[in-house]
Design an enzyme around this catalytic site. Structure first.
Site, mmCIF file in Angstrom:
data_model
loop_
_atom_site.group_PDB
_atom_site.id
_atom_site.type_symbol
_atom_site.label_atom_id
_atom_site.label_comp_id
_atom_site.label_asym_id
_atom_site.label_seq_id
_atom_site.Cartn_x
_atom_site.Cartn_y
_atom_site.Cartn_z
ATOM 1 N N ASP A 172 99.905 11.764 54.632
ATOM 2 C CA ASP A 172 100.183 13.387 54.675
ATOM 3 C C ASP A 172 100.025 13.991 56.108
ATOM 4 O O ASP A 172 99.117 14.870 56.232
ATOM 5 C CB ASP A 172 99.093 14.010 53.634
ATOM 6 C CG ASP A 172 99.111 15.500 53.502
ATOM 7 O OD1 ASP A 172 100.140 15.869 53.352
ATOM 8 O OD2 ASP A 172 98.275 16.026 53.490
ATOM 9 N N GLU A 422 92.502 5.595 51.779
ATOM 10 C CA GLU A 422 93.132 5.743 50.596
ATOM 11 C C GLU A 422 94.032 4.508 50.155
ATOM 12 O O GLU A 422 95.341 4.758 49.779
ATOM 13 C CB GLU A 422 94.040 6.969 50.095
ATOM 14 C CG GLU A 422 92.849 8.179 50.130
ATOM 15 C CD GLU A 422 93.484 9.389 49.598
ATOM 16 O OE1 GLU A 422 94.453 9.652 49.420
ATOM 17 O OE2 GLU A 422 92.661 10.296 49.481
ATOM 18 N N TYR A 475 89.997 15.968 45.295
ATOM 19 C CA TYR A 475 90.298 17.405 45.260
ATOM 20 C C TYR A 475 90.199 18.134 43.923
ATOM 21 O O TYR A 475 91.239 18.413 43.395
ATOM 22 C CB TYR A 475 91.673 17.549 45.981
ATOM 23 C CG TYR A 475 91.637 17.113 47.441
ATOM 24 C CD1 TYR A 475 91.549 18.054 48.501
ATOM 25 C CD2 TYR A 475 91.820 15.715 47.811
ATOM 26 C CE1 TYR A 475 91.239 17.593 49.804
ATOM 27 C CE2 TYR A 475 91.679 15.451 49.194
ATOM 28 C CZ TYR A 475 91.675 16.346 50.018
ATOM 29 O OH TYR A 475 91.261 15.852 51.280
ATOM 30 N N GLU A 511 86.194 13.571 51.442
ATOM 31 C CA GLU A 511 87.181 14.239 51.596
ATOM 32 C C GLU A 511 87.097 15.483 50.333
ATOM 33 O O GLU A 511 86.952 14.940 49.213
ATOM 34 C CB GLU A 511 88.564 13.997 51.653
ATOM 35 C CG GLU A 511 89.026 13.219 52.925
ATOM 36 C CD GLU A 511 90.699 12.796 52.925
ATOM 37 O OE1 GLU A 511 91.154 13.214 52.075
ATOM 38 O OE2 GLU A 511 90.958 11.912 53.600
HETATM 39 C C1 GCB Z 1 93.918 12.878 50.977
HETATM 40 C C2 GCB Z 1 94.476 12.177 52.291
HETATM 41 C C3 GCB Z 1 94.934 13.068 53.378
HETATM 42 C C4 GCB Z 1 95.501 14.298 52.963
HETATM 43 C C5 GCB Z 1 94.960 15.014 51.927
HETATM 44 C C6 GCB Z 1 95.532 16.188 51.293
HETATM 45 O O1 GCB Z 1 93.430 12.434 50.085
HETATM 46 O O2 GCB Z 1 93.330 11.314 52.625
HETATM 47 O O3 GCB Z 1 95.313 12.438 54.345
HETATM 48 O O4 GCB Z 1 95.843 15.196 53.861
HETATM 49 O O5 GCB Z 1 94.268 14.221 50.811
HETATM 50 O O6 GCB Z 1 95.475 17.309 51.750
HETATM 51 O O7 GCB Z 1 96.201 15.967 50.311
#
Ligand code: GCB
Length: 627
Positions: A172, A422, A475, A511
């Protein structure tokens, strides 16, 4: 690999500036090699455009160079001074070219390097014309396939004109390419210091310190009988006072003892963080002739870790920081000192003590800056979203770690290696693959723990058992249960507990976050608004405070420090907007909340004081002073 530095025996010259640039025909990527474009000025093979170095080339022009796939060419002229012709060696060094680079000097091939974000160099002594003009030519290829690190796919798709080549990747961030970091020419004596490895120890009370060094030289001994080179090492404190000195053994290793040491401490963990000494390494021939001098900054600190804690100088550390990107408007991933210094100002303003170099090695200049400012680094190799494990991929993944550790092992700021972000760790072969990667990393450096940022559910993960510290990315309220602020705290606690139960190791949330469009305000909080990001953070803080009491939860890293560019997608409005800061490095509303949390943690855990402007005056709150 040592960073190029001037000394009484070495000269350094920058080749940064405006180079000439040509993009190859995408359908004919090897044309330049077949036609030997490197044998003359690029401008003789066709029209060139000016291109800044260092910078990504993608966002410089107004046409679709941004999405070019395959090779591009750079060249420039430079003078080699006449004085360099005698008794020296000359090296050409690139801080980073992404992804693959081929380099020629005066038409002669000098080096090929694969994997971006890492330095490489070659000796050019015999290729240069001294007291005359020389030419350096670089071919750079940005193509990512299943055996590159990171992986990508190239496909041929029909378009309005026929067929075209398309690059895709799962990670990403935008696959910026070009000569990303500085290009240097530097000289060394004929026999010179090639490697210096430094490790440090402190006594239990942090009063006595020890610097262990080991030096490798390159070149022949001075005369036949002289196979006994030796090193004189001197250590100077911040004021330039000599605090220790000694002579190496025959293997060019030795140790220096320091009394009343100033240990290297992270920001806000001590009133004087980032204390650095200067180590001066002098290589001598047995007749005492001085051959070479190299100086590097050294921080004295110890690291230790168990199944519950991570300690620096015997004190437990709680990481509060960010995942980041090297990314900016116009210059893409090109080294930019103004941006780097701004970013460190913001890191300190917000009270962070750490960041992860997601998802590749950052510039050497930024590593030096982190040393000086006491910012701890989780140093990540360029493996992102690894899948379809194969031998060739493994070889390159290992090589990236080998190069990274060689480059960064002397930095006190580097406190952990991250061997992947990841990876698809539920896949068959993930366990043997990561066992080999972790084993190699440990064999190269036993002084730092290993982690990887994992998003595979804990139930399916096969890599965690090879790590020292578990980092997980999740997330909640964004990719899962979008918008549900009431479904964050419990889920974070449950997942962290599950990881800890499964592996009995310290756990970090590496994250979490929410995309946020600067200036979008919606109350009650709604996805993409500043209110929503702020609330998502607060719900995580609550989870982290529950977890901190358990004793093995050792850090929180927001995704991301700043907004950044990605490939085009309907889930990304101009890029990833999970930044606490905008791409122009201005705070969103969440930055002010995060700042309060990070300073509150620093006060609670490390006794540091609040900055005066942390809390805005609202009302007297019953604490009127008798003024
Ligand atoms: C993740 C990745 C990161 C992305 C992020 C996202 O898990 O490690 O590279 O930018 O999510 O914002 O989706």
């Amino acid at each position: 690999m040592l960073y190029p530095r001037e000394s009484e025996t070495r000269e350094v010259r920058s080749l940064d500036g405006i180079w000439n640039f040509v993009r190859s025909d995408q359908a004919n990527p090897t044309q330049g090699v077949r036609e030997e474009w490197y044998s003359k000025d690029l401008s003789k093979s066709g029209p060139t455009i000016p291109m800044p170095v260092p910078a990504s080339y993608n966002d410089i022009t107004t046409d679709n160079l941004r999405d070019h796939v395959g090779t591009v060419w750079y060249d420039r002229k430079f003078f080699a001074p006449r004085s360099w012709a005698v008794d020296q060696r000359v090296w050409l060094r690139f801080g980073s070219v992404h992804y693959e680079a081929y380099v020629w000097v005066n038409g002669q091939k000098v080096v090929k390097h694969e994997i971006g974000h890492l330095p490489f160099e070659a000796e050019v002594t015999h290729l240069l014309k001294y007291g005359a003009e020389n030419r350096v030519t670089v071919m750079c290829d940005n193509a990512l396939i299943q055996t590159t690190v990171p992986q990508g796919r190239i496909t041929e798709l029909p378009n309005d004109e026929g067929m075209t080549i398309v690059q895709s990747y799962t990670f990403d961030f935008f696959n910026y390419a070009g000569i990303h970091r500085s290009v240097h020419l530097y000289t060394t004596p004929k026999t010179f210091i090639e490697e210096v490895v430094v490790t440090t120890n402190l006594s239990k009370d942090n009063v006595g310190g020890e610097v262990l060094y080991s030096v490798k030289f390159n070149g022949s001994a001075i005369n036949e009988a002289d196979n006994a080179l030796y090193v004189r090492a001197q250590l100077y404190d911040r004021e330039g006072k000599l605090v220790a000195n000694g002579t190496s053994d025959a293997q060019l290793s030795g140790s220096l003892q320091v009394d009343n040491v100033n240990p290297w401490w992270p920001y806000l963990m001590h009133p004087e963080p980032g204390y650095l000494y200067q180590l001066e390494v002098k290589l001598h021939a047995s007749n005492d002739e001085l051959l070479d001098v190299y100086r590097l900054k050294v921080g004295l600190r110890t690291l230790s870790w168990s199944n519950a804690t991570f300690q620096i100088n015997g004190r437990p550390v709680y990481f509060r920081g960010f995942g980041r990107h090297e990314d900016a408007d116009v210059r893409g991933k090109g080294l930019d000192n103004a941006l780097m210094v701004r970013d460190f100002n913001l890191l300190k303003w917000i009270g962070a003590n750490a960041y992860r170099t997601s998802h590749y090695p950052y510039s050497e200049e930024s590593m030096q800056f982190a040393d000086e400012h006491g910012i701890m680094i989780v140093d990540e190799c360029p493996s992102v979203d690894a899948e379809n494990y194969n031998q060739e991929l493994l070889g390159k993944h290992k090589s990236s770690l080998e190069q990274l550790i060689h480059r960064d092992r002397n930095h006190p700021s580097v406190v952990m290696w991250s061997i992947a972000n990841e990876p698809r760790t539920r896949e068959m072969n993930a366990d043997s693959y990561f066992q080999l990667v972790a084993n190699l990393t440990r064999s190269l450096d036993k002084t730092r723990p290993i982690t990887a940022a994992i998003a595979t559910p804990w139930t399916d993960d096969k890599a965690g058992r090879f790590l020292d510290i578990i980092s997980f990315n999740r997330y909640n309220a964004w990719y899962s249960n979008t918008g549900r602020l009431d479904m964050v705290t419990k889920k974070v606690v449950e997942e962290a507990v599950a990881w800890n139960k499964k592996y009995n190791k310290p756990v970090i949330m590496a994250e979490y976050g929410a995309d946020t469009l600067e200036g979008l305000h919606l109350q009650p909080a709604y996805v993409w608004s500043e209110e929503f990001q702020t609330e998502v953070f607060a719900r995580h803080f609550k989870a982290f405070d529950i977890l901190r009491k358990k004793g093995w939860f050792i850090g929180e890293f927001v995704w991301n420090f700043a907004d950044f560019k990605t490939a085009q997608s309907y889930t990304r409005v101009g890029g990833n907007k999970k930044g606490v800061f905008t791409r122009a490095r201005q705070p969103k509303a969440s930055a002010h909340l995060l700042r309060k949390r990070y300073f509150a943690l620093a006060r609670e855990l490390d006794d540091s004081s609040f900055p005066e402007d942390l809390f805005t005056y609202i009302a007297d709150m019953g604490k009127t002073e008798n003024a």
